[in-house]
Design a protein around this motif. Structure first.
Motif, PDB file in Angstrom:
ATOM      1  N   VAL A   3       0.849  -1.181   0.000  1.00 59.35           N
ATOM      2  CA  VAL A   3       0.000   0.000   0.000  1.00 59.35           C
ATOM      3  C   VAL A   3       0.889   1.237   0.000  1.00 59.35           C
ATOM      4  O   VAL A   3       1.872   1.312   0.723  1.00 59.35           O
ATOM      5  N   TYR A   4       0.558   2.206  -0.821  1.00 63.96           N
ATOM      6  CA  TYR A   4       1.294   3.450  -0.907  1.00 63.96           C
ATOM      7  C   TYR A   4       0.313   4.582  -0.662  1.00 63.96           C
ATOM      8  O   TYR A   4      -0.781   4.570  -1.201  1.00 63.96           O
ATOM      9  N   GLU A  59     -11.670  -5.556 -13.454  1.00 63.13           N
ATOM     10  CA  GLU A  59     -11.785  -6.670 -12.511  1.00 63.13           C
ATOM     11  C   GLU A  59     -12.696  -6.302 -11.341  1.00 63.13           C
ATOM     12  O   GLU A  59     -13.455  -7.120 -10.850  1.00 63.13           O
ATOM     13  N   LEU A  60     -12.611  -5.064 -10.915  1.00 63.17           N
ATOM     14  CA  LEU A  60     -13.408  -4.595  -9.779  1.00 63.17           C
ATOM     15  C   LEU A  60     -14.884  -4.474 -10.148  1.00 63.17           C
ATOM     16  O   LEU A  60     -15.762  -4.696  -9.314  1.00 63.17           O
ATOM     17  N   HIS A  61     -15.166  -4.126 -11.403  1.00 68.86           N
ATOM     18  CA  HIS A  61     -16.540  -3.920 -11.870  1.00 68.86           C
ATOM     19  C   HIS A  61     -16.800  -4.787 -13.098  1.00 68.86           C
ATOM     20  O   HIS A  61     -16.877  -4.276 -14.219  1.00 68.86           O
ATOM     21  N   PRO A  62     -16.966  -6.104 -12.911  1.00 70.10           N
ATOM     22  CA  PRO A  62     -17.198  -6.986 -14.065  1.00 70.10           C
ATOM     23  C   PRO A  62     -18.497  -6.622 -14.778  1.00 70.10           C
ATOM     24  O   PRO A  62     -19.455  -6.182 -14.154  1.00 70.10           O
ATOM     25  N   ARG A  63     -18.483  -6.793 -16.103  1.00 65.43           N
ATOM     26  CA  ARG A  63     -19.647  -6.405 -16.907  1.00 65.43           C
ATOM     27  C   ARG A  63     -20.481  -7.589 -17.361  1.00 65.43           C
ATOM     28  O   ARG A  63     -21.623  -7.425 -17.732  1.00 65.43           O
ATOM     29  N   GLY A  64     -19.897  -8.765 -17.356  1.00 65.24           N
ATOM     30  CA  GLY A  64     -20.630  -9.938 -17.827  1.00 65.24           C
ATOM     31  C   GLY A  64     -21.666 -10.400 -16.824  1.00 65.24           C
ATOM     32  O   GLY A  64     -21.496 -10.256 -15.612  1.00 65.24           O
ATOM     33  N   LEU A  69     -18.196 -10.988  -8.747  1.00 58.75           N
ATOM     34  CA  LEU A  69     -17.480  -9.888  -8.124  1.00 58.75           C
ATOM     35  C   LEU A  69     -16.295 -10.461  -7.354  1.00 58.75           C
ATOM     36  O   LEU A  69     -16.381 -11.556  -6.800  1.00 58.75           O
ATOM     37  N   PRO A  70     -15.189  -9.732  -7.305  1.00 58.57           N
ATOM     38  CA  PRO A  70     -14.057 -10.225  -6.521  1.00 58.57           C
ATOM     39  C   PRO A  70     -14.386 -10.226  -5.030  1.00 58.57           C
ATOM     40  O   PRO A  70     -15.264  -9.489  -4.580  1.00 58.57           O
ATOM     41  N   SER A  71     -13.690 -11.069  -4.291  1.00 62.26           N
ATOM     42  CA  SER A  71     -13.896 -11.124  -2.841  1.00 62.26           C
ATOM     43  C   SER A  71     -13.552  -9.775  -2.221  1.00 62.26           C
ATOM     44  O   SER A  71     -12.878  -8.937  -2.836  1.00 62.26           O
ATOM     45  N   ALA A  72     -13.993  -9.570  -0.997  1.00 59.87           N
ATOM     46  CA  ALA A  72     -13.705  -8.307  -0.298  1.00 59.87           C
ATOM     47  C   ALA A  72     -12.201  -8.101  -0.169  1.00 59.87           C
ATOM     48  O   ALA A  72     -11.703  -6.984  -0.335  1.00 59.87           O
ATOM     49  N   MET A  73     -11.470  -9.165   0.092  1.00 58.27           N
ATOM     50  CA  MET A  73     -10.019  -9.056   0.218  1.00 58.27           C
ATOM     51  C   MET A  73      -9.391  -8.648  -1.116  1.00 58.27           C
ATOM     52  O   MET A  73      -8.532  -7.763  -1.166  1.00 58.27           O
ATOM     53  N   ARG A  74      -9.856  -9.254  -2.195  1.00 57.77           N
ATOM     54  CA  ARG A  74      -9.328  -8.905  -3.514  1.00 57.77           C
ATOM     55  C   ARG A  74      -9.738  -7.481  -3.890  1.00 57.77           C
ATOM     56  O   ARG A  74      -8.960  -6.760  -4.526  1.00 57.77           O
ATOM     57  N   ASN A  76      -9.990  -4.985  -1.892  1.00 56.69           N
ATOM     58  CA  ASN A  76      -9.031  -4.121  -1.199  1.00 56.69           C
ATOM     59  C   ASN A  76      -7.695  -4.099  -1.927  1.00 56.69           C
ATOM     60  O   ASN A  76      -7.078  -3.042  -2.059  1.00 56.69           O
ATOM     61  N   GLU A  77      -7.235  -5.267  -2.385  1.00 56.93           N
ATOM     62  CA  GLU A  77      -5.976  -5.333  -3.137  1.00 56.93           C
ATOM     63  C   GLU A  77      -6.070  -4.508  -4.421  1.00 56.93           C
ATOM     64  O   GLU A  77      -5.139  -3.791  -4.778  1.00 56.93           O
ATOM     65  N   ILE A  78      -7.192  -4.616  -5.112  1.00 54.86           N
ATOM     66  CA  ILE A  78      -7.406  -3.872  -6.350  1.00 54.86           C
ATOM     67  C   ILE A  78      -7.394  -2.370  -6.064  1.00 54.86           C
ATOM     68  O   ILE A  78      -6.735  -1.597  -6.760  1.00 54.86           O
TER      69      ILE A  78
END
Length: 109
Positions: A3-4, A59-64, A69-74, A76-78
């Protein structure tokens, strides 16, 4: 992914810029590779940063319909990745374009 945090109205340090570029460069991203290895800020690095941000946003907002949706942990990483890349985008805007920086390999992160 680390994290920066960008303080208000300041740019990240050379060390942080080198680390973020190293985290995100690939053989196809010549601008990020040049920044991480030599400190050079090429004209294409801004577009590479935007492409990485766009990929994370996709990845954060998939359209298909069937895309999960990515997991809550993912998520945060995104979000951390997007923040780091936006900070790097500010850095290259303020400091670039420029040639290779002598001693860049000695900039520790």
């Amino acid at each position: 992914m680390p994290v920066y945090f960008l303080p208000d109205e300041e740019t990240i340090t050379d060390s942080q810029a080198r680390k973020i570029a190293a985290d995100w460069h690939s053989p196809a991203s010549t601008g990020l590779t040049a920044l991480s290895t030599t400190g050079a800020i090429t004209e294409d690095v801004g577009a590479e940063i935007v492409a990485e941000i766009d990929g994370l946003n996709a990845e954060l907002h998939p359209r298909g319909v069937f895309d999960a949706l990515p997991s809550a942990m993912r998520q945060n990483e995104i979000n951390d990745g997007i923040k780091a890349l936006r900070d790097l985008e500010v850095y290259v805007t303020v400091h670039g374009p420029r040639e290779a920086v002598p001693g860049w390999s000695n900039v520790n992160y």
